[in-house]
Design an enzyme around this catalytic site. Structure first.
Site, PDB file in Angstrom:
ATOM      1  CD  GLU A  40      -3.047   1.144   0.044  1.00  0.00           C
ATOM      2  OE1 GLU A  40      -4.251   0.611   0.923  1.00  0.00           O
ATOM      3  OE2 GLU A  40      -2.773   2.253  -0.444  1.00  0.00           O
ATOM      4  CB  SER A  58      -5.515   1.510  -2.667  1.00  0.00           C
ATOM      5  OG  SER A  58      -6.139   1.294  -1.474  1.00  0.00           O
ATOM      6  CG  ASP A  99      -0.952   4.601  -1.219  1.00  0.00           C
ATOM      7  OD1 ASP A  99      -1.442   4.370  -1.807  1.00  0.00           O
ATOM      8  OD2 ASP A  99      -2.305   4.523   0.624  1.00  0.00           O
TER       9      ASP A  99
END
Ligand SMILES: *[C@@H]1O[C@H](CO)[C@@H](O)[C@H](O)[C@H]1NC(C)=O
Ligand SMILES: *[C@@H]1O[C@H](CO)[C@@H](O)[C@H](O)[C@H]1NC(C)=O
Ligand SMILES: *[C@@H]1O[C@H](CO)[C@@H](O)[C@H](O)[C@H]1NC(C)=O
Length: 569
Positions: free
Chosen positions: A277, A496, A281
């Site tokens: 993640e 996400s 990001d």
């Protein structure tokens, strides 16, 4: 502050035994909040009496309504005060508790042997704990209710973590392992400036072309910044970022970002613990906004599994308040912040959700644009198991209900959904629907009202809250993002992925505004709903199944699965 559970039990024994001796007030504990444990959680047994838990007591704010009025004025492009963002001190004047409330709570704590030295203050200045285990193995120490003397009920808004079963999940678990071959050379799509490969594999160059950001040269890099939040021991890896830039943005290959530890959040740069993640990001968020300076916040909190018998563990799985306290205490805050974490709204107690949401409004007043992923399970929670899935209300009645995600459901943040393919259609996992906690904000009345009027009579009756805040607000590509993780390329997606992309574009828009001597965009939604029609491409196909239904359809104008951002300024 740190209490041990033992002292909490003692304190209630005392409170029951000798209230009259302490003060003329009635100290009898009265239930302040009571919740049902969400589906999937089983009570194990009394929590070990020497477990420590760090509790946070939130006092009611003096004038949140006043702050909200400020937020809507300065975020409304048609208001004369548009862009007149507030200072830290101005915001604190509205949200500080009444001095008398502080004194009352201090007196209560001191009477129970909790002294000033063990209290921490935020800048503005009989509960029974059990261990609970989720079917997936996570264990939390939580209570389903807690009590306070009646005279404190109007002073203390909430105490957490107590009744919160949320775990602040990252939303990037969608992997596409079949795609791990090298990227193919670009061939443009017929009649288009976009590479054919972008229909199936998303790179930085696909994003820049799709959203009209090619060739924009940031000029306000001394003032502008973009921030990415990290929770649950997700570490953003610099070496992976460099590999990603070598493949997709060679000009940035020597650039770095700033990792900030929030209250002891760690930053392990070993490739073996790089977070999927966090890498997704930072690679896409910082990549789109390059060379805008990037900050990554590492906030502590375990991914959920800890040993309930390890008595020394401090239960810090409270995902947002720590970060909010930290960031709101800073003088300078990045103007755009991306968060790809969230929980099923109903696993978060309303009082907690409402308080966290109000703090997001404080950030909006300070001129910060907050982007949150709308979730990866359509209108449901993605759990195919009817026993553990959350498509049922949490009130003991087990009524079937769609599941919106929090914090995306907070009306003071911008919720980001997912699309796929070219031309874009709504991705079938894109979280979207209506909050059961927050009512529809005025800025959505026209768009959401119109959508609801078009829904055939009786559609999903009882499954969603027609009066609720609709989400998402915008969407962007969300499948098959090509990133680097633990030394190699992987293909990954989810809302996400869409969220840092939108944040990157917003950071570029802020750059243009700052370079022109204007204030940053700040809280985006009033602008999006008032002026968005010209800046967005309407997604009109696709739907978001969940809870055994096909979910909502993407249609012309607003719907719970559409609207993508184009950066033509
Ligand atoms: C970082 O993670 C690696 C791999 O798990 C571990 O061996 C190392 O001890 C960790 N470093 C620190 C400083 O915690
Ligand atoms: C969503 O789409 C993917 C492929 O595009 C498909 O494999 C999957 O089964 C779909 N999911 C649902 C819930 O329809
Ligand atoms: C979505 O579109 C299909 C096909 O047009 C229609 O049958 C269905 O009722 C629509 N669903 C909603 C929730 O609008």
């Amino acid at each position: 502050m740190h209490f041990s559970l033992l002292s909490l039990f003692l304190f209630f024994a005392l409170a029951a035994a000798v209230p009259a001796a302490l003060a003329p007030r009635d100290h009898t504990p009265q239930v302040k909040e009571s919740v049902a444990a969400p589906n999937g959680w089983t009570r194990l047994g009394r929590a070990p009496s020497d477990r420590s838990i760090r509790l946070r007591i939130a006092l009611f704010q003096q004038d949140f309504a006043g702050l909200e009025t400020q937020l809507y004025e300065i975020s409304d492009p048609e208001h004369r005060r548009y862009g007149a963002h507030m200072s830290k001190e101005d915001v604190e004047k509205y949200v500080a508790p009444h001095p008398a409330s502080l004194a009352l709570v201090d007196e209560w704590l001191v009477a129970h042997g909790v002294h000033e030295s063990s209290l921490g203050r935020s800048p503005a200045k009989d509960w029974e704990y059990y261990s609970w285990q989720h079917t997936d193995g996570d264990i939390l120490v939580r209570a389903t209710s807690y009590s306070l003397p009646q005279y404190l009920h109007d002073t203390i808004e909430l105490i957490q973590p107590t009744t919160i079963f949320a775990r602040g999940k990252g939303m990037a678990p969608i992997l596409y392992p079949e795609d791990n071959e090298p990227l193919t050379p670009a061939t443009p799509l017929a009649n288009s400036h976009i590479d054919a490969s972008c229909a199936t594999r998303i790179t930085l160059s696909c994003i820049m072309r799709l959203y009209n950001a090619v060739g924009y040269k940031p000029r306000a890099t001394k003032k502008n910044a973009i921030g990415i939040t990290g929770f649950l021991e997700q570490y953003a890896n610099q070496r992976d970022l460099t590999s990603f830039y070598r493949q997709q943005l060679p000009a940035a290959v020597h650039s770095t970002f700033n990792t900030v530890s929030v209250y002891g959040g760690k930053n392990n740069q070993s490739l073996w613990v790089a977070g999927e993640e966090a890498n997704l990001d930072t690679q896409f968020g910082f990549g789109v906004a390059y060379p805008t300076p990037g900050t990554f916040w590492s906030t502590p909190g375990s991914p959920g599994s800890f040993d309930p018998d390890a008595h020394t563990v401090v239960d810090t799985n409270e995902p947002y308040l720590d970060w909010l306290d930290y960031i709101l205490d800073s003088k300078h805050i990045p103007q755009t912040i991306s968060t790809s974490y969230g929980d099923d709204e109903q696993t978060v107690p309303f009082t907690y959700a409402s308080r966290v949401c109000k703090r997001f409004a404080e950030l909006g007043c300070r001129g910060v644009s907050l982007l949150f992923a709308s979730g990866d399970a359509g209108v449901g929670d993605g759990d195919p198991d009817p026993v553990t899935q959350q498509c049922f209300t949490n009130d003991g009645k087990n009524t079937k209900r769609f599941i919106p995600q929090f914090p995306s459901s907070c009306p003071y943040v911008t919720s980001v959904g997912g699309t796929m393919s070219i031309p874009e259609v709504s991705a079938n996992f894109s979280g979207g629907g209506f909050s059961n906690y927050f009512s529809r904000p005025a800025y959505q009345n026209k768009a959401v009202g119109q959508y609801l009027r078009k829904l055939p009579h009786g559609t999903y009756e009882g499954l969603f809250n027609r009066a609720g805040r609709g989400l998402p607000d915008v969407s962007a590509q969300a499948r098959k993002f090509q990133i680097f993780w633990r030394g190699g390329p992987i293909s990954i997606g989810g809302t996400s992925a869409a969220t840092p992309v939108v944040a990157g574009i917003v950071a570029l828009l802020n750059d243009a505004r700052l370079a022109a001597g204007r204030p940053p965009l700040g809280f985006l939604n009033p602008l999006i709903y008032k002026r968005g029609a010209h800046a967005f491409n309407d997604v009109v196909a696709g739907n978001n199944p969940g809870c055994g239904t096909p979910g909502f359809n993407a249609t012309k104008d607003w719907d719970p699965g559409k609207r993508i951002l184009y950066a033509n300024r």
